[in-house]
Write a protein that holds these residues in place. Structure first.
Motif, PDB file in Angstrom:
ATOM      1  N   GLY A 286     -24.872  50.949 -13.202  1.00 43.04           N
ATOM      2  CA  GLY A 286     -25.453  51.758 -12.141  1.00 43.04           C
ATOM      3  C   GLY A 286     -25.187  51.340 -10.712  1.00 43.04           C
ATOM      4  O   GLY A 286     -24.961  52.185  -9.852  1.00 43.04           O
ATOM      5  N   SER A 287     -25.234  50.060 -10.407  1.00 40.58           N
ATOM      6  CA  SER A 287     -25.109  49.606  -9.024  1.00 40.58           C
ATOM      7  C   SER A 287     -24.697  48.139  -9.019  1.00 40.58           C
ATOM      8  O   SER A 287     -24.811  47.453 -10.044  1.00 40.58           O
ATOM      9  N   PRO A 288     -24.253  47.625  -7.867  1.00 39.75           N
ATOM     10  CA  PRO A 288     -23.955  46.192  -7.812  1.00 39.75           C
ATOM     11  C   PRO A 288     -25.173  45.339  -8.158  1.00 39.75           C
ATOM     12  O   PRO A 288     -25.050  44.321  -8.845  1.00 39.75           O
ATOM     13  N   ALA A 289     -26.354  45.757  -7.707  1.00 38.11           N
ATOM     14  CA  ALA A 289     -27.565  45.001  -8.025  1.00 38.11           C
ATOM     15  C   ALA A 289     -27.831  45.008  -9.524  1.00 38.11           C
ATOM     16  O   ALA A 289     -28.212  43.984 -10.108  1.00 38.11           O
ATOM     17  N   GLY A 290     -27.615  46.156 -10.152  1.00 32.37           N
ATOM     18  CA  GLY A 290     -27.792  46.236 -11.594  1.00 32.37           C
ATOM     19  C   GLY A 290     -26.806  45.355 -12.330  1.00 32.37           C
ATOM     20  O   GLY A 290     -27.154  44.698 -13.320  1.00 32.37           O
ATOM     21  N   ALA A 291     -25.563  45.329 -11.841  1.00 30.52           N
ATOM     22  CA  ALA A 291     -24.549  44.483 -12.474  1.00 30.52           C
ATOM     23  C   ALA A 291     -24.900  43.011 -12.340  1.00 30.52           C
ATOM     24  O   ALA A 291     -24.745  42.228 -13.289  1.00 30.52           O
ATOM     25  N   VAL A 292     -25.403  42.614 -11.178  1.00 28.54           N
ATOM     26  CA  VAL A 292     -25.795  41.219 -10.966  1.00 28.54           C
ATOM     27  C   VAL A 292     -26.961  40.860 -11.881  1.00 28.54           C
ATOM     28  O   VAL A 292     -26.998  39.775 -12.486  1.00 28.54           O
ATOM     29  N   ALA A 293     -27.921  41.775 -12.008  1.00 25.16           N
ATOM     30  CA  ALA A 293     -29.078  41.505 -12.860  1.00 25.16           C
ATOM     31  C   ALA A 293     -28.665  41.354 -14.315  1.00 25.16           C
ATOM     32  O   ALA A 293     -29.120  40.432 -15.016  1.00 25.16           O
ATOM     33  N   VAL A 294     -27.808  42.237 -14.778  1.00 23.06           N
ATOM     34  CA  VAL A 294     -27.342  42.147 -16.162  1.00 23.06           C
ATOM     35  C   VAL A 294     -26.537  40.873 -16.370  1.00 23.06           C
ATOM     36  O   VAL A 294     -26.680  40.172 -17.383  1.00 23.06           O
ATOM     37  N   GLY A 295     -25.675  40.569 -15.412  1.00 20.37           N
ATOM     38  CA  GLY A 295     -24.883  39.348 -15.517  1.00 20.37           C
ATOM     39  C   GLY A 295     -25.758  38.102 -15.591  1.00 20.37           C
ATOM     40  O   GLY A 295     -25.517  37.208 -16.409  1.00 20.37           O
ATOM     41  N   ALA A 296     -26.794  38.060 -14.753  1.00 21.80           N
ATOM     42  CA  ALA A 296     -27.698  36.912 -14.781  1.00 21.80           C
ATOM     43  C   ALA A 296     -28.415  36.826 -16.120  1.00 21.80           C
ATOM     44  O   ALA A 296     -28.600  35.726 -16.673  1.00 21.80           O
ATOM     45  N   GLY A 297     -28.823  37.979 -16.661  1.00 22.03           N
ATOM     46  CA  GLY A 297     -29.484  37.993 -17.954  1.00 22.03           C
ATOM     47  C   GLY A 297     -28.576  37.496 -19.063  1.00 22.03           C
ATOM     48  O   GLY A 297     -29.009  36.728 -19.941  1.00 22.03           O
ATOM     49  N   LEU A 298     -27.319  37.904 -19.037  1.00 21.40           N
ATOM     50  CA  LEU A 298     -26.377  37.462 -20.063  1.00 21.40           C
ATOM     51  C   LEU A 298     -26.128  35.955 -19.986  1.00 21.40           C
ATOM     52  O   LEU A 298     -26.016  35.278 -21.012  1.00 21.40           O
ATOM     53  N   VAL A 299     -26.048  35.435 -18.777  1.00 16.97           N
ATOM     54  CA  VAL A 299     -25.870  33.989 -18.624  1.00 16.97           C
ATOM     55  C   VAL A 299     -27.092  33.250 -19.153  1.00 16.97           C
ATOM     56  O   VAL A 299     -26.983  32.241 -19.870  1.00 16.97           O
ATOM     57  N   LEU A 300     -28.273  33.745 -18.821  1.00 18.81           N
ATOM     58  CA  LEU A 300     -29.511  33.107 -19.278  1.00 18.81           C
ATOM     59  C   LEU A 300     -29.596  33.054 -20.798  1.00 18.81           C
ATOM     60  O   LEU A 300     -29.964  32.024 -21.381  1.00 18.81           O
TER      61      LEU A 300
END
Length: 379
Positions: A286-300
């Protein structure tokens, strides 16, 4: 000490990630067990069926697709339409040769998409407009079906107890090279681990829609109610967009295990894979913010526990083991070019996630710079 155990401040994050990895693993195995599966001996389909193939510069791989389509069994009334979408490599000639004069197959000549309309939705809209079937079956030019695939998929679509308006039997992906083996299993893994499919199928929420345009069946009437492919004319992820449009119009959508009836070799090289993911991955969240949030979740959930395990963390080791176990169900949908499963590749799951995040960052960089294109057309 730091090499033997994670920093104290990170331990809660490791524990949280490990718990979430375990939850995703349970979800993946539950989903795999409950998936719709095509019957091995489907009844003959008596309603008119249109099999529709958009093709642009596919001369190098479309012949097996065409031969598989003309070899479909159990269809009393079928037409096969292939739309040559401005190809410059002789795609149309290859299609006609592969069809061997089969009168059920016609090659249509596409027109350039107007401004603001993407190529594939435009081609699919033209195919749907020319089709006469009650059931429309969209098949990508790199998909090969077994002889009973379409009849079996229609049987699932029109299941007496659980009918759908749109169905995607998820094909087996033929992954080439190290990058393909790392990334391609994540296609099925993503929905296996995150979405309760039994709930999603009953829900009308667009956010719970899953779709795969490689092999997609839709009732012609439902497609019309949803506004047709024009409803997703500017969508990079047009398949998911179409499923959401069908849901918004009151229809039901779902997926099935198509690993035994369809295979798809999307990319032959790592360079092709990078280009393919780069063009569309930005639209997934959806958005750069959404991509960052998903990326952080995947790393976690999938990277941090594995790193902690290397330092001796038991919680991290459990999290890594859960991640590997959650990746195994997706192996059903991936093979190498010479066959064989991909379960052993699950051991590299944290690396797969990092590779995906690299592709996501590249995709957003191209999006923000306005440099994305596919097959000579700007996106």
């Amino acid at each position: 000490m730091l090499l033997r155990r994670p920093l104290r401040a990170v331990r809660p994050l490791v524990a949280a990630g490990s718990v979430l990895a375990a939850a995703g693993t349970v979800q993946a195995w539950v989903n795999r067990a409950g998936l719709r599966r095509p019957p091995a001996a489907p009844p003959t389909v008596t309603v008119p069926v249109s099999v529709l193939v958009p093709a642009r510069d596919e001369a190098h791989r479309i012949a097996p697709t065409v031969r598989a389509l003309t070899g479909q069994r159990g269809l009393a009334d079928v037409e096969i339409l292939v739309l040559d979408d401005g190809s410059t490599d002789g795609t149309a000639a290859v299609v006609r040769t592969a069809a061997g004069g089969d009168p059920r197959l016609r090659v249509l000549t596409g027109t350039p998409p107007p401004p603001g309309v993407l190529g594939k939705p435009h081609a699919c809209a033209a195919l749907a407009a020319a089709a006469r079937g009650e059931v429309l079956v969209f098949v990508d030019a790199d998909v090969v079906l077994v002889p009973h695939a379409v009849a079996a998929a229609v049987a699932l679509l029109r299941d007496r107890d659980r009918p759908l308006d749109l169905l995607c039997p998820w094909p087996r992906q033929v992954a080439s090279g190290p990058l393909g083996r790392l990334v391609q299993p994540l296609l099925a893994w993503s929905w296996l681990t995150t979405l309760p499919l039994a709930v999603a199928e009953r829900s009308g929420r667009g956010s719970m829609a899953v779709a795969n345009g490689q092999f997609l069946l839709v009732e012609a009437a439902a497609l019309a109610r949803a506004g047709g492919w024009a409803a997703v004319s500017g969508a990079v992820l047009d398949d998911i967009g179409l499923a959401r449009a069908v849901r918004a119009a009151g229809g039901r959508t779902g997926i099935a295990d198509g690993s035994q009836v369809a295979s798809c070799r999307m990319y032959a090289t790592g360079a092709e894979l990078r280009a393919g993911y780069r063009k569309s991955l930005w639209a997934a969240f959806g958005s750069p913010a959404g991509a960052v949030a998903v990326g952080a979740g995947l790393v976690l959930v999938y990277v941090l526990p594995a790193l902690a395990a290397l330092t001796g963390s038991r919680a991290g080791l459990l999290g890594y083991a859960a991640a590997v176990a959650g990746r195994v169900p997706a192996a059903r949908w991936v093979t190498g070019p010479s066959g064989g499963g991909g379960a052993v590749d699950a051991l590299a799951h944290p690396v797969s996630v990092l590779a995906l995040l690299g592709l996501l960052a590249s995709s957003w960089a191209g999006r923000l710079r306005g440099t994305l294109s596919w097959k000579g057309r700007a996106l």
